[in-house]
Design an enzyme around this catalytic site. Structure first.
Site, PDB file in Angstrom:
ATOM      1  N   ASN A   1       0.661   7.392   5.762  1.00 50.33           N
ATOM      2  CA  ASN A   1       2.061   7.025   6.007  1.00 50.33           C
ATOM      3  C   ASN A   1       2.228   5.846   6.956  1.00 50.33           C
ATOM      4  O   ASN A   1       3.136   5.046   6.798  1.00 50.33           O
ATOM      5  CB  ASN A   1       2.855   8.243   6.496  1.00 50.33           C
TER       6      ASN A   1
ATOM      7  N   GLU B   1      -2.509  11.689  21.691  1.00 48.42           N
ATOM      8  CA  GLU B   1      -2.716  10.258  21.513  1.00 48.42           C
ATOM      9  C   GLU B   1      -1.741   9.519  22.422  1.00 48.42           C
ATOM     10  O   GLU B   1      -0.783  10.094  22.940  1.00 48.42           O
ATOM     11  CB  GLU B   1      -2.499   9.859  20.044  1.00 48.42           C
TER      12      GLU B   1
ATOM     13  N   LYS C   1       0.807  24.466  18.932  1.00 46.22           N
ATOM     14  CA  LYS C   1       0.526  25.421  17.856  1.00 46.22           C
ATOM     15  C   LYS C   1      -0.308  24.766  16.748  1.00 46.22           C
ATOM     16  O   LYS C   1      -1.281  24.069  17.035  1.00 46.22           O
ATOM     17  CB  LYS C   1       1.840  26.039  17.366  1.00 46.22           C
TER      18      LYS C   1
ATOM     19  N   GLY D   1      -7.582   8.493   8.962  1.00 42.53           N
ATOM     20  CA  GLY D   1      -6.140   8.235   8.938  1.00 42.53           C
ATOM     21  C   GLY D   1      -5.409   8.844   7.763  1.00 42.53           C
ATOM     22  O   GLY D   1      -5.991   9.072   6.703  1.00 42.53           O
TER      23      GLY D   1
ATOM     24  N   GLY E   1      -1.502  20.531  16.125  1.00 39.22           N
ATOM     25  CA  GLY E   1      -2.563  19.663  16.610  1.00 39.22           C
ATOM     26  C   GLY E   1      -3.227  20.087  17.888  1.00 39.22           C
ATOM     27  O   GLY E   1      -2.835  21.059  18.540  1.00 39.22           O
TER      28      GLY E   1
ATOM     29  N   GLU F   1      -3.995  15.305  14.954  1.00 42.32           N
ATOM     30  CA  GLU F   1      -2.556  15.015  14.874  1.00 42.32           C
ATOM     31  C   GLU F   1      -2.106  15.472  13.498  1.00 42.32           C
ATOM     32  O   GLU F   1      -2.364  14.799  12.500  1.00 42.32           O
ATOM     33  CB  GLU F   1      -2.304  13.508  15.036  1.00 42.32           C
TER      34      GLU F   1
ATOM     35  N   CYS G   1       5.404  12.598  10.269  1.00 41.60           N
ATOM     36  CA  CYS G   1       4.962  13.922  10.710  1.00 41.60           C
ATOM     37  C   CYS G   1       5.933  14.595  11.664  1.00 41.60           C
ATOM     38  O   CYS G   1       6.131  15.801  11.616  1.00 41.60           O
ATOM     39  CB  CYS G   1       3.610  13.794  11.389  1.00 41.60           C
TER      40      CYS G   1
ATOM     41  N   ASP H   1       0.815  -1.221   0.000  1.00 41.88           N
ATOM     42  CA  ASP H   1       0.000   0.000   0.000  1.00 41.88           C
ATOM     43  C   ASP H   1       0.846   1.268   0.000  1.00 41.88           C
ATOM     44  O   ASP H   1       0.520   2.241  -0.672  1.00 41.88           O
ATOM     45  CB  ASP H   1      -0.868   0.018   1.274  1.00 41.88           C
TER      46      ASP H   1
ATOM     47  N   LEU I   1     -20.665  20.714  17.409  1.00 40.28           N
ATOM     48  CA  LEU I   1     -19.874  20.741  18.655  1.00 40.28           C
ATOM     49  C   LEU I   1     -19.307  19.377  19.040  1.00 40.28           C
ATOM     50  O   LEU I   1     -19.498  18.908  20.158  1.00 40.28           O
ATOM     51  CB  LEU I   1     -20.720  21.306  19.802  1.00 40.28           C
TER      52      LEU I   1
ATOM     53  N   LYS J   1     -11.964   5.686   8.845  1.00 41.99           N
ATOM     54  CA  LYS J   1     -11.745   5.885   7.400  1.00 41.99           C
ATOM     55  C   LYS J   1     -10.256   5.964   7.123  1.00 41.99           C
ATOM     56  O   LYS J   1      -9.609   6.950   7.498  1.00 41.99           O
ATOM     57  CB  LYS J   1     -12.408   7.166   6.904  1.00 41.99           C
ATOM     58  N   PRO J   2      -9.692   4.931   6.476  1.00 40.53           N
ATOM     59  CA  PRO J   2      -8.283   5.054   6.096  1.00 40.53           C
ATOM     60  C   PRO J   2      -8.134   6.049   4.947  1.00 40.53           C
ATOM     61  O   PRO J   2      -9.123   6.379   4.284  1.00 40.53           O
ATOM     62  CB  PRO J   2      -7.906   3.638   5.642  1.00 40.53           C
TER      63      PRO J   2
ATOM     64  N   GLY K   1       0.630  18.159  10.881  1.00 38.83           N
ATOM     65  CA  GLY K   1       1.979  18.151  10.309  1.00 38.83           C
ATOM     66  C   GLY K   1       3.001  18.871  11.168  1.00 38.83           C
ATOM     67  O   GLY K   1       2.699  19.378  12.253  1.00 38.83           O
TER      68      GLY K   1
HETATM   69  P1  NDP Z   1      -4.435  14.577   4.482  1.00 37.38           P
HETATM   70  O1  NDP Z   1      -4.713  15.688   5.419  1.00 37.38           O
HETATM   71  O2  NDP Z   1      -4.451  14.844   3.032  1.00 37.38           O
HETATM   72  O3  NDP Z   1      -5.472  13.380   4.696  1.00 37.38           O
HETATM   73  C1  NDP Z   1      -5.685  12.802   5.970  1.00 37.38           C
HETATM   74  C2  NDP Z   1      -7.020  12.090   5.989  1.00 37.38           C
HETATM   75  O4  NDP Z   1      -8.079  13.032   6.000  1.00 37.38           O
HETATM   76  C3  NDP Z   1      -7.263  11.195   4.762  1.00 37.38           C
HETATM   77  O5  NDP Z   1      -7.967  10.047   5.168  1.00 37.38           O
HETATM   78  C4  NDP Z   1      -8.111  12.104   3.899  1.00 37.38           C
HETATM   79  O6  NDP Z   1      -8.851  11.382   2.947  1.00 37.38           O
HETATM   80  C5  NDP Z   1      -8.974  12.774   4.923  1.00 37.38           C
HETATM   81  N1  NDP Z   1      -9.544  14.071   4.564  1.00 37.38           N
HETATM   82  C6  NDP Z   1      -9.088  14.981   3.678  1.00 37.38           C
HETATM   83  N2  NDP Z   1      -9.867  16.092   3.689  1.00 37.38           N
HETATM   84  C7  NDP Z   1     -10.839  15.878   4.616  1.00 37.38           C
HETATM   85  C8  NDP Z   1     -11.934  16.653   5.114  1.00 37.38           C
HETATM   86  N3  NDP Z   1     -12.198  17.889   4.673  1.00 37.38           N
HETATM   87  N4  NDP Z   1     -12.729  16.122   6.075  1.00 37.38           N
HETATM   88  C9  NDP Z   1     -12.470  14.898   6.576  1.00 37.38           C
HETATM   89  N5  NDP Z   1     -11.458  14.113   6.138  1.00 37.38           N
HETATM   90  C10 NDP Z   1     -10.639  14.603   5.178  1.00 37.38           C
HETATM   91  O7  NDP Z   1      -3.044  13.957   4.951  1.00 37.38           O
HETATM   92  P2  NDP Z   1      -2.144  12.881   4.209  1.00 37.38           P
HETATM   93  O8  NDP Z   1      -2.909  11.609   4.100  1.00 37.38           O
HETATM   94  O9  NDP Z   1      -1.585  13.522   2.993  1.00 37.38           O
HETATM   95  O10 NDP Z   1      -0.999  12.633   5.276  1.00 37.38           O
HETATM   96  C11 NDP Z   1       0.112  13.438   5.378  1.00 37.38           C
HETATM   97  C12 NDP Z   1      -0.078  14.484   6.471  1.00 37.38           C
HETATM   98  O11 NDP Z   1      -0.428  13.850   7.701  1.00 37.38           O
HETATM   99  C13 NDP Z   1       1.170  15.273   6.766  1.00 37.38           C
HETATM  100  O12 NDP Z   1       0.870  16.630   6.924  1.00 37.38           O
HETATM  101  C14 NDP Z   1       1.635  14.694   8.093  1.00 37.38           C
HETATM  102  O13 NDP Z   1       2.440  15.570   8.813  1.00 37.38           O
HETATM  103  C15 NDP Z   1       0.373  14.371   8.766  1.00 37.38           C
HETATM  104  N6  NDP Z   1       0.590  13.354   9.775  1.00 37.38           N
HETATM  105  C16 NDP Z   1       0.519  13.706  11.113  1.00 37.38           C
HETATM  106  C17 NDP Z   1       0.798  12.790  12.101  1.00 37.38           C
HETATM  107  C18 NDP Z   1       0.686  13.151  13.542  1.00 37.38           C
HETATM  108  O14 NDP Z   1       0.502  12.246  14.353  1.00 37.38           O
HETATM  109  N7  NDP Z   1       0.793  14.404  13.935  1.00 37.38           N
HETATM  110  C19 NDP Z   1       1.228  11.425  11.774  1.00 37.38           C
HETATM  111  C20 NDP Z   1       1.220  11.155  10.362  1.00 37.38           C
HETATM  112  C21 NDP Z   1       0.932  12.098   9.413  1.00 37.38           C
HETATM  113  P3  NDP Z   1      -8.169  10.982   1.530  1.00 37.38           P
HETATM  114  O15 NDP Z   1      -6.724  10.770   1.722  1.00 37.38           O
HETATM  115  O16 NDP Z   1      -8.871   9.726   1.191  1.00 37.38           O
HETATM  116  O17 NDP Z   1      -8.434  12.130   0.630  1.00 37.38           O
END
Ligand code: NDP
Length: 425
Positions: free
Chosen positions: A90, A399, A392, A87, A395, A187, A221, A31, A181, A113-114, A189
């Site tokens: 990564n 977790e 900031k 989710g 997040g 979590e 992240c 994947d 609400l 939702k992955p 970037g």
């Molecule tokens: P995204 O923000 O693009 O997507 C995250 C999830 O949110 C996906 O399942 C996505 O669906 C979904 N999504 C997108 N838009 C919406 C919305 N408006 N409402 C609800 N759900 C939505 O992140 P990435 O998948 O690109 O992952 C990379 C990012 O995640 C980086 O910024 C990284 O830093 C952060 N991250 C943070 C971590 C932490 O613990 N702080 C750990 C790992 C990553 P879909 O992908 O199907 O479009």
């Protein structure tokens, strides 16, 4: 179910996850493109560790008692109800575990939702929960893209949303959740600093900088992508760093000897290559990598050779923006106050690292840094016992650890009258 009963189901899931480690790791590689050497050692194992931790905590969740003299009160720590987990791509199975374990331990149900790019392993986790004895409907996987995430976030029957994703997505989810609400855990970037003082063990600092930038092709992240190195040791640091980075093996992620696999998608690879071009254009010195590999057998994959930039300055886009790929920016500094101010000069605040042998300086700098997790003389270690989350724009909420229990429960206060009711009318 009682907490102890929930814990027993979760512990059975832990055993099944560990038994199926290699099979799930292989799916995760298919994947994500990450190297099998990582997935087999970390991804499933860290998810199982998390479920095991919250399985143990489930029976300990309790309220308090308040002695009020003639009467008394108590609190019940109750589940929120239906929680949604969304989710990133990564660490798909780890994220599914990090969100579902505390949710289920606290007596909630979860709809997960992955990311659309990594749909497979959450399904296996659902199978495992069912086999472990979780009743139908308590852990549910819904596939789809951002529209599904939005629909779940807006749904009035949902009590909480926990998202791992980009800062912009976090803002959207929080805004959508605000209409009803809902509780949110975000979590997001980062662009975390890793500070190497002149008294640091340089080899350890180089190892940490590599782990902080190139593990999972840099798609982490909390990565320490702004590496601040004291000017007096910059040459030796860069020399040792570049020699070791150039020795990293990039290639087929299913080959156990490979260190760097493929990025998640063509679009993401092009974004990362675009940042490398921007770094060069803005005047940073590219010491190695930053290209697609020359090996013809890798031409159809989303591979980017790990890149190290030196002579970076604070306002370059590669220093300010999250790249989420194998691109390290090295900056130099002269004194502690200066490096702390520069490290904090970002909208993000997920993590930071400090390398020094001076314990007073280490703790002084830690206290001054604006980040949710800080490592002294290491990087990217995330034991389940320790809270994880951002300051900031990185997040809201935490977790892992017992702190997560607070984010998946609500308190009900109960007053108990033991005497008569005294009405003034
Ligand atoms: P995204 O923000 O693009 O997507 C995250 C999830 O949110 C996906 O399942 C996505 O669906 C979904 N999504 C997108 N838009 C919406 C919305 N408006 N409402 C609800 N759900 C939505 O992140 P990435 O998948 O690109 O992952 C990379 C990012 O995640 C980086 O910024 C990284 O830093 C952060 N991250 C943070 C971590 C932490 O613990 N702080 C750990 C790992 C990553 P879909 O992908 O199907 O479009």
């Amino acid at each position: 179910m009682s907490g102890a009963q929930r814990g027993r189901v979760l512990n059975r899931a832990v055993q099944l996850l560990r038994q199926r480690n290699d099979e799930i790791a292989a799916l995760e590689v298919a994947d994500t493109g990450k190297p099998i050497s990582e997935a087999i050692a970390v991804d499933v194992a860290s998810g199982a560790d998390c479920i095991e931790y919250f399985a143990g905590a489930a029976a300990t969740i309790h309220g308090d008692h308040f002695d009020l003299g003639a009467s008394w009160a108590y609190t019940r720590r109750e589940p929120l109800g239906v929680c949604v987990g969304i989710g990133a791509w990564n660490y798909p199975v780890q994220i599914a575990c990090w969100k579902s374990a505390p949710a289920l331990a606290c007596g909630n149900s979860m709809v997960f939702k992955p990311a659309e790019l990594t749909p497979l392993t959450a399904m296996v986790l659902a199978e495992i929960y069912t086999e472990a004895g979780l009743p139908d409907g308590v852990f549910n996987v819904v596939q789809g893209d951002a529209r599904v995430g939005r629909a779940l976030t807006a749904h009035p029957g949902v009590a909480k949303v926990s998202l791992t994703g980009e800062v912009g997505t976090g803002r959207n989810v929080m805004a959508d959740a605000a209409r009803t609400l809902k509780h949110v855990t975000l979590e997001l970037g980062g662009k975390s600093p890793l500070i190497v003082f002149d008294d640091a063990n340089i080899d350890n600092a180089v190892s940490a900088a590599m782990m902080a930038n190139f593990y999972t092709q840099g798609e982490i992240c909390s990565n320490g992508t702004r590496v601040f190195v004291h000017r007096s040791i910059i040459n030796v640091f860069l020399e040792r760093l570049v020699a070791r980075v150039q020795a990293m093996k990039i290639g087929d992620p299913t080959d156990p000897s490979v260190h760097v696999g493929a990025l998640i998608s063509v679009d993401h690879m092009n974004k990362v290559l675009g940042y490398v071009a921007a770094g060069v254009a803005e005047g940073a010195r590219l010491l190695c990598g930053g290209t697609r590999p020359t090996d013809a057998s890798l031409a159809s994959g989303n591979f980017v050779v790990p890149a190290v930039f030196a002579e970076c300055t604070d306002n370059m886009s590669i220093v300010r923006e999250e790249i989420f790929g194998p691109v390290m920016s090295v900056l130099t500094f002269d004194n502690e106050a200066e490096v702390v101010a520069r490290a904090n000069d970002t909208e993000f605040g997920l993590a930071a690292g400090v390398f020094t042998r001076d314990i007073q300086r280490a703790h002084r700098v830690v206290a001054a840094l604006e980040a949710g997790t800080i490592w002294i003389n290491n990087y990217n270690i995330t034991p389940i016992e320790v809270p994880f989350g951002g300051y900031k724009q990185s997040g809201i909420g935490r977790e892992n650890s017992l702190a997560a229990i607070n984010h998946y429960t609500q308190l009900k206060s109960v007053y108990v009258e033991m005497g008569d009711v005294d009405a003034p009318y």
